[in-house]
Design a protein around this motif. Sequence first.
Motif, mmCIF file in Angstrom:
data_model
loop_
_atom_site.group_PDB
_atom_site.id
_atom_site.type_symbol
_atom_site.label_atom_id
_atom_site.label_comp_id
_atom_site.label_asym_id
_atom_site.label_seq_id
_atom_site.Cartn_x
_atom_site.Cartn_y
_atom_site.Cartn_z
ATOM 1 N N THR A 1 0.821 -1.346 -0.260
ATOM 2 C CA THR A 1 -0.017 -0.074 0.049
ATOM 3 C C THR A 1 1.000 1.228 0.095
ATOM 4 N N GLU A 2 2.036 1.122 0.493
ATOM 5 C CA GLU A 2 2.705 2.464 0.731
ATOM 6 C C GLU A 2 3.517 2.703 -0.559
ATOM 7 N N SER A 3 3.704 1.729 -1.373
ATOM 8 C CA SER A 3 4.162 1.925 -2.522
ATOM 9 C C SER A 3 3.312 2.056 -3.620
ATOM 10 N N GLY A 4 1.885 2.090 -3.164
ATOM 11 C CA GLY A 4 0.993 2.277 -4.349
ATOM 12 C C GLY A 4 0.570 1.181 -5.459
ATOM 13 N N ALA A 5 1.249 -0.184 -5.118
ATOM 14 C CA ALA A 5 1.100 -1.112 -5.970
ATOM 15 C C ALA A 5 -0.294 -1.489 -6.134
ATOM 16 N N LYS A 6 -0.424 -2.088 -7.284
ATOM 17 C CA LYS A 6 -1.613 -2.632 -8.049
ATOM 18 C C LYS A 6 -1.238 -3.956 -8.291
ATOM 19 N N ARG A 7 -0.163 -4.486 -8.277
ATOM 20 C CA ARG A 7 0.038 -6.087 -8.416
ATOM 21 C C ARG A 7 1.406 -6.368 -7.426
ATOM 22 N N VAL A 8 1.265 -7.495 -6.969
ATOM 23 C CA VAL A 8 2.503 -7.847 -6.077
ATOM 24 C C VAL A 8 2.915 -9.121 -6.606
ATOM 25 N N GLN A 9 4.151 -9.729 -6.182
ATOM 26 C CA GLN A 9 4.423 -11.253 -6.331
ATOM 27 C C GLN A 9 5.433 -11.421 -5.618
ATOM 28 N N LEU A 10 5.375 -12.587 -4.768
ATOM 29 C CA LEU A 10 6.488 -12.911 -3.784
ATOM 30 C C LEU A 10 7.240 -14.079 -4.517
ATOM 31 N N VAL A 11 8.750 -13.957 -4.614
ATOM 32 C CA VAL A 11 9.520 -14.903 -5.183
ATOM 33 C C VAL A 11 10.548 -15.064 -3.989
ATOM 34 N N LEU B 1 -6.373 -13.077 -0.375
ATOM 35 C CA LEU B 1 -7.475 -12.608 0.177
ATOM 36 C C LEU B 1 -7.315 -11.060 0.687
ATOM 37 N N ALA B 2 -6.321 -10.734 1.293
ATOM 38 C CA ALA B 2 -5.976 -9.472 2.067
ATOM 39 C C ALA B 2 -5.790 -8.493 0.914
ATOM 40 N N CYS B 3 -5.093 -8.813 0.128
ATOM 41 C CA CYS B 3 -4.793 -7.705 -1.266
ATOM 42 C C CYS B 3 -5.869 -7.676 -2.193
ATOM 43 N N GLY B 4 -6.917 -8.885 -2.230
ATOM 44 C CA GLY B 4 -7.833 -8.481 -3.044
ATOM 45 C C GLY B 4 -8.982 -7.459 -2.519
ATOM 46 N N ALA B 5 -8.992 -7.461 -1.293
ATOM 47 C CA ALA B 5 -9.765 -6.501 -0.312
ATOM 48 C C ALA B 5 -9.497 -5.227 -0.715
ATOM 49 N N LEU B 6 -8.202 -4.951 -1.149
ATOM 50 C CA LEU B 6 -7.575 -3.713 -1.132
ATOM 51 C C LEU B 6 -7.574 -3.138 -2.626
#
Length: 207
Positions: free
Chosen positions: A154-164, A184-189
Amino acid sequence: MENIKTLPQMERPREKLQLLGPQALSDAELLAILFGKGNRNLPVSRICNDLLAQISLKELPESDLKQLCETKGIGEAKALTLLAVVEIAKRLTSVPLLRLPDHQAVAAHVRPILQNSDGLSYLLLVMTADRELLAICELGSVLPDLPRVLRLATESGAKRVQLVRNGWLQFSRTEYQFMRNLELACGALGIITYEMLAITEDEFKMM
């Protein structure tokens, strides 16, 4: 600055700019050239000094129309002109973001980072809606806590995230559960979450 009309000709902002170049002008003089003139009761020099007493030049990119108009002598027209110039400056100095169109591009980009790690490492990639890379966050050698990942996103203003991560290509039950909770948590945001990516020296695998 006094009323510009009362200044000697070579001390007036426009003439000074022409003779010495823009680097020789003060912040107030640059603004005076931008605004052009003041009004009947307030010279442009006073308006510029009053504005800079409230908002420094470096703070202008964070200002809005309402804040600028709080300075006496700055109406909507002057404020909008200033906001337009600030946006032009942003676009001239901004560095194009790296676009990672697919998982293969992600793997190729982060592989050198993971290869420098001494052990297991998790990374979080935060991206725009067009998959432009905003930042790569190092999360350490264990799965991070969910609130931390959400805060980084949220602080970076991201619209997509990926864990590697590096290491083996198989995923643990804990990793599966973490990704479900993250999704689920990101979907709510309103943030899209991609499946975790495991990367070795010459392969990668999606969860």
